[in-house]
Design a protein around this motif. Structure first.
Motif, PDB file in Angstrom:
ATOM      1  N   GLN A   1      -3.825   4.273  -5.682  1.00  0.00           N
ATOM      2  CA  GLN A   1      -4.462   4.601  -4.404  1.00  0.00           C
ATOM      3  C   GLN A   1      -3.371   4.884  -3.389  1.00  0.00           C
ATOM      4  O   GLN A   1      -2.243   4.396  -3.518  1.00  0.00           O
ATOM      5  N   TYR A   2      -3.720   5.683  -2.389  1.00  0.00           N
ATOM      6  CA  TYR A   2      -2.698   6.077  -1.434  1.00  0.00           C
ATOM      7  C   TYR A   2      -3.321   6.582  -0.139  1.00  0.00           C
ATOM      8  O   TYR A   2      -4.477   7.000  -0.094  1.00  0.00           O
ATOM      9  N   THR A   3      -2.511   6.518   0.909  1.00  0.00           N
ATOM     10  CA  THR A   3      -2.792   7.257   2.131  1.00  0.00           C
ATOM     11  C   THR A   3      -1.961   8.526   2.070  1.00  0.00           C
ATOM     12  O   THR A   3      -0.777   8.482   1.716  1.00  0.00           O
TER      13      THR A   3
ATOM     14  N   ARG B   1      -7.785  -3.129   3.435  1.00  0.00           N
ATOM     15  CA  ARG B   1      -7.065  -3.275   2.162  1.00  0.00           C
ATOM     16  C   ARG B   1      -8.061  -3.329   1.010  1.00  0.00           C
ATOM     17  O   ARG B   1      -9.026  -4.092   1.032  1.00  0.00           O
ATOM     18  N   ARG B   2      -7.811  -2.495  -0.007  1.00  0.00           N
ATOM     19  CA  ARG B   2      -8.670  -2.513  -1.200  1.00  0.00           C
ATOM     20  C   ARG B   2      -7.975  -3.263  -2.307  1.00  0.00           C
ATOM     21  O   ARG B   2      -6.793  -3.044  -2.531  1.00  0.00           O
TER      22      ARG B   2
ATOM     23  N   LEU C   1      -5.860  -0.067   8.474  1.00  0.00           N
ATOM     24  CA  LEU C   1      -6.679   0.326   7.337  1.00  0.00           C
ATOM     25  C   LEU C   1      -7.155  -0.893   6.567  1.00  0.00           C
ATOM     26  O   LEU C   1      -6.403  -1.860   6.375  1.00  0.00           O
TER      27      LEU C   1
ATOM     28  N   GLU D   1     -11.875   8.596  -4.622  1.00  0.00           N
ATOM     29  CA  GLU D   1     -11.796   7.137  -4.702  1.00  0.00           C
ATOM     30  C   GLU D   1     -10.365   6.626  -4.504  1.00  0.00           C
ATOM     31  O   GLU D   1     -10.154   5.440  -4.211  1.00  0.00           O
ATOM     32  N   ARG D   2      -9.381   7.489  -4.642  1.00  0.00           N
ATOM     33  CA  ARG D   2      -7.984   7.075  -4.475  1.00  0.00           C
ATOM     34  C   ARG D   2      -7.507   7.167  -3.035  1.00  0.00           C
ATOM     35  O   ARG D   2      -6.468   6.616  -2.678  1.00  0.00           O
TER      36      ARG D   2
ATOM     37  N   PRO E   1     -13.010   9.798   5.508  1.00  0.00           N
ATOM     38  CA  PRO E   1     -11.856   8.908   5.332  1.00  0.00           C
ATOM     39  C   PRO E   1     -11.245   8.550   6.680  1.00  0.00           C
ATOM     40  O   PRO E   1     -11.265   9.367   7.627  1.00  0.00           O
TER      41      PRO E   1
ATOM     42  N   GLN F   1      -7.151   6.300   0.560  1.00  0.00           N
ATOM     43  CA  GLN F   1      -7.365   5.187   1.482  1.00  0.00           C
ATOM     44  C   GLN F   1      -7.317   5.618   2.937  1.00  0.00           C
ATOM     45  O   GLN F   1      -7.925   4.985   3.801  1.00  0.00           O
TER      46      GLN F   1
ATOM     47  N   PRO G   1       0.832  -1.203   0.000  1.00  0.00           N
ATOM     48  CA  PRO G   1       0.000   0.000   0.000  1.00  0.00           C
ATOM     49  C   PRO G   1       0.868   1.255   0.000  1.00  0.00           C
ATOM     50  O   PRO G   1       1.897   1.316   0.685  1.00  0.00           O
TER      51      PRO G   1
END
Length: 315
Positions: free
Chosen positions: A122-124, A314-315, A312, A144-145, A254, A147, A55
């Motif tokens: 995707q990112y935090t 996981r997607r 978090l 949507e990106r 979020p 996380q 991630p």
């Protein structure tokens, strides 16, 4: 292809090992790599570490620093996360053409293209100071990106500012001229840069002078004062965008971690209260530190960030 019975157990074990390797991130190298990628004429410098299939965590720096402010955090997070920390144009080692528009909207668009260019879908976000206006714009553009969100002394409402700072900027934003620029130019001096690191800290022995001397070296480059004044003048557009950022956070909720230096001379604990009201599920930790809390409470913030990232979905 024919396999003898004696080969099958070995092949089965090999298949399991391969499947595990594909499903789980590889052990991260502790080496932080320095890279450059050219995007629309900008030679964007960034630091990267950790497994590329883990991630992603995007570290967005503040003023007057660069990705250098994350020099200690990156190795700690990259043990099990893909960590990326870019320098904005006018900061660190990024080189931009003369016609680059030095606004926060332009920087956010550049970082957006950058993430797509290096394949991060995707990112935090970990945002500090200027990283807030950049990161919140990314969140509004691509919710949507996102996380997760880690906020370290970055505001999204006027009440989070020290009132004296608002008074300092108001004349400059109303009418920019040589006279109204004078108090703003003071933000570019060596004394102010050092003050940003030292004020409010209770662990002065943890402060490295390399931090503010490197920042000041960047500010002192020929022509950089004009770039920084451009950003500081454009900051009023961040203030105008605060309601949109708040609406996005309230709607999307979020997962959020807030790690805050409570003695920040610019961004007060009222900024934390604002985020608490918007994001009631946010995890909050404040420290006896100043604006650059990572300098003196880096290990504590790294530990809380890892705990947050590990939890978090996981997607």
């Amino acid at each position: 292809m024919y396999h003898s019975p004696s080969q099958l157990p070995v092949l089965a074990i090999a298949a399991v090992v391969a499947a595990i390797a594909a499903a789980e991130p590889a052990v991260a190298s502790q080496t932080v790599q320095s890279k450059t990628v050219k995007i629309n004429g900008v030679e964007l410098f960034y630091r990267e570490a950790g497994p590329s299939n883990a991630p992603a965590v995007l570290l967005l720096h503040g003023f007057p620093s660069s990705s250098h402010m994350f020099r200690n955090l990156i190795p700690q997070l990259s043990e099990r996360y893909h960590v990326i920390a870019p320098d904005y144009p006018g900061f660190g080692h990024t080189v931009a053409p003369a016609n680059f528009s030095y606004t926060f909207a332009s920087v956010a668009n550049l970082i957006d293209t950058f993430t797509q260019t290096i394949g991060v879908k995707q990112y935090t976000l970990f945002v500090q100071d200027y990283g807030g206006p950049v990161g919140f714009r990314l969140a509004v553009k691509h919710p949507e990106r996102l996380q997760g969100l880690v906020i370290q002394n970055a505001v999204a409402n006027v009440k989070g500012w020290n009132p004296d700072a608002v008074k300092q900027f108001a004349p400059f934003w109303k009418e920019r001229n040589a006279e109204t620029e004078k108090p703003i130019r003071a933000l570019l001096t060596a004394d102010t840069t050092r003050f940003q690191y030292e004020h409010g800290t209770t662990r002065p022995q943890n402060l490295s002078p390399d931090a503010w001397t490197m920042d000041q070296a960047g500010l002192d480059r020929p022509g950089n004062d004009a770039i920084q004044l451009g950003y500081l003048f454009d900051y009023q557009n961040n203030v105008a965008a605060y309601p949109a950022w708040g609406e996005l956070l309230k709607k999307q909720q979020p997962p959020t971690l807030i790690v805050w230096g409570r003695n920040d001379p610019f961004f007060t604990m009222k900024g934390v209260e604002y985020f608490r009201n918007l994001l009631p599920q946010a995890v909050v930790h404040d420290y006896d530190a100043g604006h650059f809390a990572l300098e003196t409470y880096g290990d504590e913030i790294a530990a809380e960030t890892l705990n947050f990232l590990d939890a978090l979905p996981r997607r």
